[in-house]
Every structure is written in structure tokens, then in C-alpha cells.
Write a protein that holds these residues in place. Structure first.
Motif, mmCIF file in Angstrom:
data_model
loop_
_atom_site.group_PDB
_atom_site.id
_atom_site.type_symbol
_atom_site.label_atom_id
_atom_site.label_comp_id
_atom_site.label_asym_id
_atom_site.label_seq_id
_atom_site.Cartn_x
_atom_site.Cartn_y
_atom_site.Cartn_z
ATOM 1 N N MET A 1 0.834 -1.203 0.000
ATOM 2 C CA MET A 1 0.000 0.000 0.000
ATOM 3 C C MET A 1 0.876 1.263 0.000
ATOM 4 N N SER A 2 0.552 2.219 -0.827
ATOM 5 C CA SER A 2 1.380 3.433 -0.894
ATOM 6 C C SER A 2 1.146 4.323 0.320
ATOM 7 N N LYS A 3 2.133 5.147 0.598
ATOM 8 C CA LYS A 3 2.077 6.011 1.787
ATOM 9 C C LYS A 3 2.049 7.485 1.363
ATOM 10 N N LYS A 4 1.610 8.315 2.287
ATOM 11 C CA LYS A 4 1.701 9.767 2.107
ATOM 12 C C LYS A 4 2.906 10.239 2.911
ATOM 13 N N ILE A 5 3.861 10.795 2.196
ATOM 14 C CA ILE A 5 5.141 11.151 2.821
ATOM 15 C C ILE A 5 5.344 12.662 2.797
ATOM 16 N N LEU A 6 5.671 13.208 3.956
ATOM 17 C CA LEU A 6 5.984 14.635 4.068
ATOM 18 C C LEU A 6 7.480 14.786 4.319
ATOM 19 N N VAL A 7 8.168 15.450 3.385
ATOM 20 C CA VAL A 7 9.590 15.738 3.581
ATOM 21 C C VAL A 7 9.704 17.169 4.095
ATOM 22 N N VAL A 8 10.292 17.309 5.275
ATOM 23 C CA VAL A 8 10.539 18.646 5.818
ATOM 24 C C VAL A 8 12.001 18.965 5.544
ATOM 25 N N HIS A 9 12.209 19.827 4.558
ATOM 26 C CA HIS A 9 13.578 20.189 4.191
ATOM 27 C C HIS A 9 13.941 21.495 4.875
ATOM 28 N N CYS A 10 15.128 21.541 5.443
ATOM 29 C CA CYS A 10 15.514 22.754 6.156
ATOM 30 C C CYS A 10 16.925 23.194 5.804
ATOM 31 N N SER A 11 17.021 24.084 4.820
ATOM 32 C CA SER A 11 18.275 24.796 4.599
ATOM 33 C C SER A 11 17.921 26.101 3.913
ATOM 34 N N PRO A 12 18.501 27.190 4.365
ATOM 35 C CA PRO A 12 18.247 28.447 3.661
ATOM 36 C C PRO A 12 18.954 28.489 2.314
ATOM 37 N N ARG A 13 19.855 27.534 2.070
ATOM 38 C CA ARG A 13 20.592 27.489 0.808
ATOM 39 C C ARG A 13 19.760 26.708 -0.201
ATOM 40 N N THR A 14 19.334 27.377 -1.271
ATOM 41 C CA THR A 14 18.498 26.694 -2.265
ATOM 42 C C THR A 14 19.352 25.753 -3.116
ATOM 43 N N ASN A 15 18.783 24.614 -3.438
ATOM 44 C CA ASN A 15 19.449 23.609 -4.279
ATOM 45 C C ASN A 15 20.813 23.197 -3.735
ATOM 46 N N GLY A 16 20.935 23.165 -2.446
ATOM 47 C CA GLY A 16 22.170 22.737 -1.810
ATOM 48 C C GLY A 16 22.219 21.235 -1.604
ATOM 49 N N ASN A 17 23.097 20.818 -0.735
ATOM 50 C CA ASN A 17 23.345 19.379 -0.561
ATOM 51 C C ASN A 17 22.151 18.634 0.041
ATOM 52 N N SER A 18 21.541 19.220 1.064
ATOM 53 C CA SER A 18 20.386 18.552 1.681
ATOM 54 C C SER A 18 19.209 18.539 0.709
ATOM 55 N N SER A 19 19.128 19.562 -0.112
ATOM 56 C CA SER A 19 18.066 19.617 -1.110
ATOM 57 C C SER A 19 18.238 18.483 -2.122
ATOM 58 N N MET A 20 19.495 18.236 -2.522
ATOM 59 C CA MET A 20 19.766 17.159 -3.487
ATOM 60 C C MET A 20 19.480 15.795 -2.868
ATOM 61 N N LEU A 21 19.771 15.666 -1.572
ATOM 62 C CA LEU A 21 19.439 14.414 -0.865
ATOM 63 C C LEU A 21 17.927 14.206 -0.852
ATOM 64 N N ALA A 22 17.211 15.295 -0.526
ATOM 65 C CA ALA A 22 15.747 15.223 -0.478
ATOM 66 C C ALA A 22 15.193 14.844 -1.850
ATOM 67 N N ASP A 23 15.745 15.456 -2.895
ATOM 68 C CA ASP A 23 15.249 15.172 -4.256
ATOM 69 C C ASP A 23 15.398 13.690 -4.616
ATOM 70 N N GLU A 24 16.542 13.118 -4.254
ATOM 71 C CA GLU A 24 16.759 11.691 -4.568
ATOM 72 C C GLU A 24 15.787 10.816 -3.783
ATOM 73 N N PHE A 25 15.620 11.160 -2.501
ATOM 74 C CA PHE A 25 14.665 10.416 -1.674
ATOM 75 C C PHE A 25 13.278 10.473 -2.310
ATOM 76 N N ILE A 26 12.888 11.684 -2.716
ATOM 77 C CA ILE A 26 11.546 11.883 -3.296
ATOM 78 C C ILE A 26 11.385 11.071 -4.586
ATOM 79 N N LYS A 27 12.435 11.069 -5.420
ATOM 80 C CA LYS A 27 12.376 10.278 -6.665
ATOM 81 C C LYS A 27 12.132 8.811 -6.357
ATOM 82 N N GLY A 28 12.885 8.288 -5.387
ATOM 83 C CA GLY A 28 12.739 6.874 -5.021
ATOM 84 C C GLY A 28 11.355 6.583 -4.463
ATOM 85 N N ALA A 29 10.903 7.465 -3.579
ATOM 86 C CA ALA A 29 9.593 7.253 -2.934
ATOM 87 C C ALA A 29 8.466 7.335 -3.948
ATOM 88 N N ALA A 30 8.584 8.280 -4.891
ATOM 89 C CA ALA A 30 7.538 8.435 -5.914
ATOM 90 C C ALA A 30 7.539 7.227 -6.852
#
Ligand SMILES: Cc1cc2nc3c(=O)[nH]c(=O)nc-3n(C[C@H](O)[C@H](O)[C@H](O)COP(=O)(O)O)c2cc1C
Length: 180
Positions: A1-30
Motif C-alpha cells: 500500500m502506498s504512503k503519504k510522505i511529508l519531507v521537511v527540508h531545512c536549509s536556507p541554501r536553495t538547491n544545496g546538498n540537503s536539497s539534493m538528498l531530499a530530491d533523490e529520496f523523493i524520486k525513489g519514494a515516488a
């Protein structure tokens, strides 16, 4: 069964390292069929909890009218809560800490979130220096009765984009893809 996932990203730096980590996670989850939303709290105005206990007498509502008000409904909508963040002064950034403290009023409410995960990046070459932050994440998850789905820790990344090519990105994708 699919889940509803909320990613809380926190960095004032746009498109930084944590953002890239979040993006990969989101791709996998989607890709695994989950529904994923990412919110950015790095530039949000969220004050700390004042311990006024207003929420005790007002059905879990917080008296402070700041950006946190727009995030509260999400805490009653999602199954999984994922933190994606850099390390700041060997802790979570202040904006993220404020977000966490302000969840206080919601813990006693019907809380739909049952699982959690952590994506963390930082400059230090010594991975062990992140341990206290990871321990804090784990103990909070335990207190909130959230199952810990996993942790992806990437060290040695300071400059924006330094995470490019790091195996942590694949690990973030795989963690996302493992959720169903
Ligand atoms: C205010 C501030 C504090 C930081 N504190 C630490 C720290 O305590 N330990 C560490 O290893 N890196 C620290 N860093 C480096 C960041 O964790 C690192 O650059 C990270 O990759 C940034 O992620 P981002 O690109 O998503 O913002 C700090 C950076 C800033 C701006």
C-alpha cells in the motif's frame, strides 16, 4: 500500500546538498508509488515554543501566529515524516528545531504520522560528530512512537553541490524506494 510522505527540508541554501538528498529520496519514494510532498522551512519564520500551554485548553491549537500555522494541518495528513537537513553547530538548524518544538501541541492530537526517516549532510570528516544529533532524532522518534525507517548520513560536504556523485544520493533514493 502506498504512503503519504511529508519531507521537511531545512536549509536556507536553495538547491544545496540537503536539497539534493531530499530530491533523490523523493524520486525513489515516488517511483515506489508513494505520494510525496516537500516543504521548505529553511527560510520560514517559526518561533520557539513558549510553553504557555494555550494548546492544552484550545484543542491543540498554538497561540503563535507565524509560519508554523500553515504546516500544522500537514501533521494530520501524512503517514511518514522525513527530515532533510544539514548539520549546524552539531545540531539541527534553529529553524528545524523550532519546527520540532512547535509540534508539541500536536502530539496528543490524532497524529497520523507513524514513521520517520532522516537525511543529514555536513562538512565534518568525522562521521561520529553527528552522533548526538542522530541520537536526538532517534529518541524523539521513540517518544513520538514513530518507527525509524532509516537514516542517510553524508559527511565531507561543505560547498553547495559538493554532494554530487556521493553514494549518499543513491542511499537516499533507495530509502525512498523502500517505502510502501
Ligand atoms: C551556520 C552553519 C553551521 C554549520 N555547522 C556545521 C557543523 O557544526 N558541522 C559540520 O560538519 N558542518 C557544519 N556546517 C556545514 C553544513 O552542514 C554543510 O555545508 C552542508 O552541506 C550544507 O547543506 P546545504 O547545502 O543543504 O545547506 C555549517 C554550515 C553553516 C552555514
Amino acid at each position: 500500500m502506498s504512503k503519504k510522505i511529508l519531507v521537511v527540508h531545512c536549509s536556507p541554501r536553495t538547491n544545496g546538498n540537503s536539497s539534493m538528498l531530499a530530491d533523490e529520496f523523493i524520486k525513489g519514494a515516488a517511483q515506489a508509488g508513494n505520494q510525496v510532498e516537500c516543504i521548505d522551512v529553511g527560510c520560514a519564520h517559526i518561533a520557539g515554543c513558549m510553553a504557555c500551554e494555550y494548546c492544552f485548553k484550545h484543542d491543540g491549537r498554538c497561540v503563535q501566529q507565524d509560519d508554523m500555522q500553515q504546516f500544522y494541518p500537514l501533521l494530520r495528513e501524512y503517514d511518514v515524516l522525513v527530515w532533510a537537513t544539514p548539520l549546524y553547530f552539531y545540531n539541527f538548524p534553529a529553524q528545524l528545531r523550532a519546527f520540532q518544538d512547535r509540534m508539541f501541541c500536536q502530539i496528543g492530537k490524532p497524529f497520523t504520522i507513524k514513521q520517520t526517516a532522516l537525511l543529514l549532510c555536513f562538512e565534518d570528516s568525522d562521521m561520529a560528530r553527528a552522533e548526538p544529533t542522530v541520537a536526538s532524532y532517534r529518541v524523539c522518534a521513540d517518544y513520538c512512537k514513530l518507527e525509524n525507517l532509516g537514516e542517510v548520513l553524508v559527511n565531507n560536504v561543505y560547498e553547495k553541490g559538493a554532494i554530487e556523485g556521493n553514494p549518499g544520493l543513491q542511499a537516499a533514493f533507495d530509502l525512498g524506494a523502500s517505502i510502501s
